[in-house]
Design an enzyme around this catalytic site. Structure first.
Site, PDB file in Angstrom:
ATOM      1  N   TYR A   1       1.057  -1.107  -0.074  1.00 19.66           N
ATOM      2  CA  TYR A   1       0.458   0.171   0.037  1.00 19.66           C
ATOM      3  C   TYR A   1       0.957   1.675  -0.019  1.00 19.66           C
ATOM      4  CZ  TYR A   1      -4.042  -2.425   0.752  1.00 19.66           C
ATOM      5  OH  TYR A   1      -5.148  -3.547   0.427  1.00 19.66           O
TER       6      TYR A   1
ATOM      7  N   SER B   1       9.617   2.451   5.360  1.00 24.73           N
ATOM      8  CA  SER B   1       8.618   2.116   6.297  1.00 24.73           C
ATOM      9  C   SER B   1       8.843   2.345   7.105  1.00 24.73           C
ATOM     10  CB  SER B   1       9.320   0.453   6.877  1.00 24.73           C
ATOM     11  OG  SER B   1       9.146  -0.715   5.681  1.00 24.73           O
TER      12      SER B   1
ATOM     13  N   PHE C   1       3.729   9.444   5.118  1.00 22.95           N
ATOM     14  CA  PHE C   1       2.260   9.996   5.583  1.00 22.95           C
ATOM     15  C   PHE C   1       0.795   9.994   5.419  1.00 22.95           C
ATOM     16  CE2 PHE C   1       6.046  12.387   8.140  1.00 22.95           C
ATOM     17  CZ  PHE C   1       5.818  11.961   8.558  1.00 22.95           C
TER      18      PHE C   1
ATOM     19  N   ALA D   1      -2.747   8.616   3.624  1.00 18.05           N
ATOM     20  CA  ALA D   1      -3.306   7.999   4.400  1.00 18.05           C
ATOM     21  C   ALA D   1      -4.441   7.355   3.169  1.00 18.05           C
ATOM     22  CB  ALA D   1      -3.839   8.630   4.538  1.00 18.05           C
TER      23      ALA D   1
ATOM     24  N   CYS E   1      -2.707   1.021  10.528  1.00 16.41           N
ATOM     25  CA  CYS E   1      -1.436   2.020  11.645  1.00 16.41           C
ATOM     26  C   CYS E   1      -1.585   2.745  12.648  1.00 16.41           C
ATOM     27  CB  CYS E   1      -1.075   3.487  10.403  1.00 16.41           C
ATOM     28  SG  CYS E   1      -0.043   2.772   8.783  1.00 16.41           S
TER      29      CYS E   1
END
Ligand code: NAD
Ligand code: UDX
Length: 469
Positions: free
Chosen positions: A14, A130, A163, A165, A277
């Site tokens: 992702y 990561s 960062f 989303a 997360c």
């Protein structure tokens, strides 16, 4: 060390997939190879049907793929050709051994680091993409130096946390609030930092590219996710008070949002946060605090997780209680299974916990999600041990092809994801009501229903998270 011309990304997930696809799209003269040990994932990235759903991603990949963007299972070959290597592998929570349930499992980071040590070219820049515990770069350096066959090998490691989303990944990558690049304060570290900054500067506003120390950069990622998750738990704690006092959390949050010191975003109350997360990174921070001898700090952050778990459980309990304290053999439509809208990702989705609770209480659950496949739903529910204790045949749940089909014959519908199609003007609520068993309940865990009164007029009993009646 000259400008970066060849990039390898280890991990086509992702993060690795969208991040490096956007990089390739914006920098046509840089060759970008995204590599993974999963043949299935790489095959999907090379096909018409990408392995993840993300608005805007298809167009980016299709334009750059085969031009300067490549997806490959040749991990070693891709590393060997690169002058900058992103490590974008998964860092899940450890399931067993020391720190189980809290510590990050760094086995994938270590495996990738060992391949880099063995085959990378001299002077390659290694970038932690990561999310990792603070000071992971130090362990990576030790592995690189010990494993490298070369006696004069020198490795520069940068921290460049991601960062984005999910659901807005492409927007976030094209115009990030900030790009952090952490480096050691050595000449080599500073030069490597500059080289990566030059790549981002091709499309990111210069003021958004922030350079800092390596450890601050690593910790900033955990801090940002902890603060975001804490806001969600905070508003959910207020929501619980609202439900008992006939206050409305949406009114309360709109009042709070107007205070610039509080800010307007991330105060949406509901059934709790999901996603791969928040929980994992909070656990990581809690473990880090404990390892540093800071139990009070660990306890503080732990409450964010306690509140989230309680919020999900409270939602399930409310459903049972409002439906006359029994849902045995009742049909319940669960609308939305992804952890948020605009993604097909189900990792830590609150729908998993709620479906498990409903199944354990004997309901027949009808699940509909526009982007989550039946196979993903099966995997997610099985992993949580969700099974029906009353179903005489089948799994106790049915994956439905539409919202209408999920609702037909159901006693209740439960919103678990705020997909726009659920709040669309096209939804014929009268027809849905007629197709349902009576009394017909709506439980809204995602603030999907805006006009409660209109639905009540049709005949529904409507309950929204954070709204007291
Ligand atoms: P993911 O599980 O979707 O993808 C990771 C990929 O790495 C997998 O396809 C796996 O096969 C591959 N991999 C593992 N070990 C490998 C190896 N040795 N060589 C080659 N490939 C290997 O994970 P993700 O969601 O992309 O997350 C990756 C990292 O980014 C995590 O640390 C995560 O915390 C962080 N992160 C995730 C998000 C998000 O929204 N998902 C956002 C920001 C940061
Ligand atoms: C998060 C961070 O936002 C992102 O910066 C980081 O890189 C990865 O983790 P993500 O998990 O993809 O991103 O989605 P996010 O939008 O943060 O939502 C997480 C969960 O919180 C979702 O289940 C969402 O529904 C929930 N949420 C979010 C709320 O319940 N209320 C809110 O106000 C915001």
């Amino acid at each position: 060390r000259g400008p970066v011309k060849n990039i390898c990304c280890i991990g086509a997930g992702y993060v690795g997939g969208p991040t490096c696809a956007v990089l390739a799209w914006k920098c046509p003269d840089i060759k970008v190879t995204i590599t993974d040990i999963s043949e299935e994932r790489i095959a999907a990235w090379n096909s018409e049907e990408l392995p993840i759903f993300e608005p805007g991603l298809d167009a980016v990949v299709k334009e750059a793929r085969g031009r300067n963007l490549f997806f490959s299972t040749d991990v070693d070959g891709s590393i060997a050709a690169a002058d900058l290597i992103f490590v974008s592998v998964n860092t899940p929570t450890k399931e067993a051994g020391i720190g189980a349930g809290l510590a990050a499992d760094l086995c994938y980071v270590e495996a990738a680091t060992r391949r880099i040590a063995t085959v990378s070219k001299k002077g390659a820049i290694i970038v932690e993409k990561s999310t990792v515990p603070c000071r992971t770069a130090e362990s990576m350096r030790k592995i690189l130096e010990a494993v490298s066959p070369s006696t004069d090998a020198s490795f520069e490691i940068l921290s460049n946390p991601e960062f984005l989303a999910e659901g807005t990944a492409i927007e976030d990558l094209l115009d990030p609030a900030r790009v952090l690049i952490g480096a050691m304060p050595t000449p080599g570290g500073q030069l490597a930092q500059q080289r990566l900054a030059e790549v981002y500067a091709r499309w990111v506003r210069p003021e958004a590219i922030i350079t800092m120390g390596l450890w601050s950069s690593e910790l900033s990622k955990l801090a940002a996710n902890a603060l975001l998750a804490q806001r969600v738990s905070s508003i959910n704690a207020i929501a619980a008070i609202c439900e008992k006092t006939e206050a409305n959390v949406h009114e309360v949050s709109s009042a709070c949002r107007l205070d610039l010191r509080i800010g307007s975003k991330f105060l949406e109350a509901g059934v709790g946060f999901g996603g791969s997360c928040f929980q994992k990174d909070l656990q990581n921070l809690i473990y880090l605090s404990l390892s540093l001898g800071l139990p009070e700090v660990a306890e503080y952050w732990k409450q964010v997780l306690v509140m989230n778990a309680w919020t999900k459980r409270r939602f399930s309990k409310d459903i049972v209680q409002k439906m006359f304290s029994t849902i045995t053999s009742k049909h319940i439509a669960v609308l939305g299974f992804a952890f948020k809208a605009d993604t097909g990702d189900t990792r830590e989705a609150p729908a998993i916990d709620v479906c498990r609770d409903l199944l354990e209480d004997g309901a027949v659950v009808h699940i509909y999600d526009p982007k989550v496949s039946e196979a993903s739903i099966d995997r997610a529910l099985m992993a949580k041990g969700a099974c029906s204790h009353t179903a005489t045949k089948g799994k106790g749940y049915i994956v439905e092809p539409s919202m209408q089909q999920a609702c037909a014959g159901a006693s209740a519908l439960v919103f678990m994801t705020n997909w726009t199609e659920f709040s669309s003007k096209q939804v014929d609520w009268k027809a849905i009501y007629q197709s349902m068993s009576k009394p017909a309940f709506i439980f809204d865990g995602r603030n999907v229903v805006k006009d409660v009164e209109a639905l009540k007029k049709i005949g529904f009993s409507v309950y929204k998270s954070g709204v007291g009646y």
